[in-house]
Design a protein around this motif. Structure first.
Motif, PDB file in Angstrom:
ATOM      1  N   GLY A  56       0.792  -1.035   0.108  1.00 35.16           N
ATOM      2  CA  GLY A  56      -0.048  -0.105  -0.103  1.00 35.16           C
ATOM      3  C   GLY A  56       0.949   1.270  -0.036  1.00 35.16           C
ATOM      4  N   LYS A  57       2.205   1.059   0.146  1.00 30.61           N
ATOM      5  CA  LYS A  57       2.934   2.226   0.085  1.00 30.61           C
ATOM      6  C   LYS A  57       3.193   2.818  -1.119  1.00 30.61           C
ATOM      7  CE  LYS A  57       8.026   2.849   0.266  1.00 30.61           C
ATOM      8  NZ  LYS A  57       9.168   2.117   0.558  1.00 30.61           N
ATOM      9  N   GLU A  58       2.982   4.143  -1.494  1.00 29.26           N
ATOM     10  CA  GLU A  58       3.348   4.598  -2.782  1.00 29.26           C
ATOM     11  C   GLU A  58       4.653   5.359  -2.870  1.00 29.26           C
ATOM     12  OE1 GLU A  58       0.075   7.425  -3.664  1.00 29.26           O
ATOM     13  OE2 GLU A  58      -1.461   5.978  -3.309  1.00 29.26           O
ATOM     14  N   GLY A  59       5.030   5.516  -4.011  1.00 31.13           N
ATOM     15  CA  GLY A  59       6.311   5.903  -4.456  1.00 31.13           C
ATOM     16  C   GLY A  59       7.517   5.059  -4.745  1.00 31.13           C
ATOM     17  N   ILE A 117      10.016   2.166  -5.046  1.00 22.50           N
ATOM     18  CA  ILE A 117      10.258   1.132  -4.375  1.00 22.50           C
ATOM     19  C   ILE A 117      11.621   1.016  -3.851  1.00 22.50           C
ATOM     20  CG2 ILE A 117       8.409  -0.310  -5.683  1.00 22.50           C
ATOM     21  CD1 ILE A 117      10.891  -1.991  -6.779  1.00 22.50           C
ATOM     22  N   LYS A 118      12.702   1.768  -4.139  1.00 19.37           N
ATOM     23  CA  LYS A 118      13.905   1.949  -3.645  1.00 19.37           C
ATOM     24  C   LYS A 118      14.028   2.878  -2.800  1.00 19.37           C
ATOM     25  CE  LYS A 118      15.737  -1.346  -6.255  1.00 19.37           C
ATOM     26  NZ  LYS A 118      16.449  -2.488  -5.683  1.00 19.37           N
ATOM     27  N   CYS A 119      13.352   4.141  -2.788  1.00  7.29           N
ATOM     28  CA  CYS A 119      13.797   5.169  -2.008  1.00  7.29           C
ATOM     29  C   CYS A 119      12.461   5.769  -1.315  1.00  7.29           C
ATOM     30  CB  CYS A 119      14.740   6.300  -2.369  1.00  7.29           C
ATOM     31  SG  CYS A 119      13.730   6.985  -3.712  1.00  7.29           S
ATOM     32  N   GLY A 120      11.297   5.450  -1.962  1.00  4.80           N
ATOM     33  CA  GLY A 120      10.134   6.206  -1.372  1.00  4.80           C
ATOM     34  C   GLY A 120       9.554   7.550  -2.029  1.00  4.80           C
ATOM     35  N   SER A 121      10.448   8.003  -2.858  1.00  2.00           N
ATOM     36  CA  SER A 121      10.345   9.245  -3.255  1.00  2.00           C
ATOM     37  C   SER A 121       9.125   9.119  -4.333  1.00  2.00           C
ATOM     38  CB  SER A 121      11.317   9.896  -4.109  1.00  2.00           C
ATOM     39  OG  SER A 121      11.322  11.152  -4.756  1.00  2.00           O
ATOM     40  N   ASP A 130      15.209  10.910  -7.921  1.00  2.00           N
ATOM     41  CA  ASP A 130      15.906  11.007  -6.859  1.00  2.00           C
ATOM     42  C   ASP A 130      17.156  10.063  -6.529  1.00  2.00           C
ATOM     43  OD1 ASP A 130      14.940  13.362  -5.707  1.00  2.00           O
ATOM     44  OD2 ASP A 130      13.295  12.311  -4.656  1.00  2.00           O
ATOM     45  N   CYS A 131      16.905   8.716  -6.788  1.00  2.00           N
ATOM     46  CA  CYS A 131      17.547   7.780  -6.846  1.00  2.00           C
ATOM     47  C   CYS A 131      18.066   6.984  -8.213  1.00  2.00           C
ATOM     48  CB  CYS A 131      17.325   6.647  -5.900  1.00  2.00           C
ATOM     49  SG  CYS A 131      16.086   5.533  -6.491  1.00  2.00           S
ATOM     50  N   GLY A 132      17.534   7.089  -9.180  1.00  2.00           N
ATOM     51  CA  GLY A 132      17.689   6.783 -10.419  1.00  2.00           C
ATOM     52  C   GLY A 132      16.884   5.473 -10.774  1.00  2.00           C
ATOM     53  N   TYR A 133      16.364   4.883  -9.916  1.00  2.00           N
ATOM     54  CA  TYR A 133      15.672   3.477 -10.155  1.00  2.00           C
ATOM     55  C   TYR A 133      14.767   3.575 -11.469  1.00  2.00           C
ATOM     56  CZ  TYR A 133      12.724  -0.669  -9.731  1.00  2.00           C
ATOM     57  OH  TYR A 133      12.009  -1.646  -9.932  1.00  2.00           O
ATOM     58  N   SER A 134      14.820   2.578 -12.286  1.00  2.00           N
ATOM     59  CA  SER A 134      13.967   2.677 -13.526  1.00  2.00           C
ATOM     60  C   SER A 134      13.289   1.354 -13.684  1.00  2.00           C
ATOM     61  CB  SER A 134      14.992   2.844 -14.718  1.00  2.00           C
ATOM     62  OG  SER A 134      15.757   4.016 -14.631  1.00  2.00           O
ATOM     63  N   GLU A 135      12.080   1.550 -14.373  1.00  2.00           N
ATOM     64  CA  GLU A 135      11.322   0.391 -15.019  1.00  2.00           C
ATOM     65  C   GLU A 135      11.056   0.656 -16.409  1.00  2.00           C
ATOM     66  OE1 GLU A 135       7.908  -0.405 -12.342  1.00  2.00           O
ATOM     67  OE2 GLU A 135       9.044  -0.931 -10.831  1.00  2.00           O
ATOM     68  N   PHE A 136      11.413  -0.662 -17.255  1.00  2.00           N
ATOM     69  CA  PHE A 136      10.621  -0.282 -18.597  1.00  2.00           C
ATOM     70  C   PHE A 136       9.433  -0.996 -19.102  1.00  2.00           C
ATOM     71  CE2 PHE A 136      15.246   0.272 -18.516  1.00  2.00           C
ATOM     72  CZ  PHE A 136      15.685   0.878 -19.724  1.00  2.00           C
ATOM     73  N   LEU A 163       1.468   2.651 -12.600  1.00  2.00           N
ATOM     74  CA  LEU A 163       1.897   1.171 -12.587  1.00  2.00           C
ATOM     75  C   LEU A 163       3.352   1.440 -11.746  1.00  2.00           C
ATOM     76  CD1 LEU A 163       1.516  -0.008 -16.340  1.00  2.00           C
ATOM     77  CD2 LEU A 163       0.654  -0.864 -14.139  1.00  2.00           C
ATOM     78  N   PHE A 164       4.076   2.554 -11.754  1.00  2.00           N
ATOM     79  CA  PHE A 164       5.367   2.676 -11.376  1.00  2.00           C
ATOM     80  C   PHE A 164       5.024   2.953  -9.537  1.00  2.00           C
ATOM     81  CE2 PHE A 164       8.922   5.365  -9.969  1.00  2.00           C
ATOM     82  CZ  PHE A 164       9.863   4.533 -10.124  1.00  2.00           C
ATOM     83  N   PHE A 165       4.103   3.808  -9.401  1.00  2.00           N
ATOM     84  CA  PHE A 165       4.043   4.017  -8.282  1.00  2.00           C
ATOM     85  C   PHE A 165       3.037   2.961  -7.088  1.00  2.00           C
ATOM     86  CE2 PHE A 165       5.162   8.208  -9.297  1.00  2.00           C
ATOM     87  CZ  PHE A 165       6.371   8.396  -8.448  1.00  2.00           C
ATOM     88  N   GLY A 166       2.445   2.005  -7.915  1.00  2.00           N
ATOM     89  CA  GLY A 166       1.710   0.911  -7.227  1.00  2.00           C
ATOM     90  C   GLY A 166       0.170   1.224  -6.903  1.00  2.00           C
TER      91      GLY A 166
END
Length: 68
Positions: free
Chosen positions: A3-6, A8-12, A45-51, A65-68
């Motif tokens: 249920g956390k949004e943002g 998945i690595k840093c929460g931003s 912020d951290c550079g995590y990426s999804e394609f 989709l990225f933020f859940g």
């Protein structure tokens, strides 16, 4: 899902998206034909990426989709 949004690595929640094209294998790679198109969603912020495959995901909101 937690249920956390943002991110998945840093929460931003500071994200952006870009469109990219890449070659496949075989002849498309040999002739540098970039026939595979994707949308990249990344955390600023951290550079995590999804394609995401552009053809299969055009009807949905990629940022959701990225933020859940």
């Amino acid at each position: 899902m937690s249920g956390k949004e943002g991110c998945i690595k840093c929460g931003s929640t500071n994200a952006a998206q870009k469109e990219v094209a890449m070659t496949g294998t075989g002849l498309s790679k040999m002739f540098d034909i970039q026939n595979n198109q994707f949308i990249v969603v990344y955390c600023k912020d951290c550079g995590y990426s999804e394609f995401y495959n552009k053809q299969s995901s055009t009807g949905s909101n990629i940022m959701d989709l990225f933020f859940g």
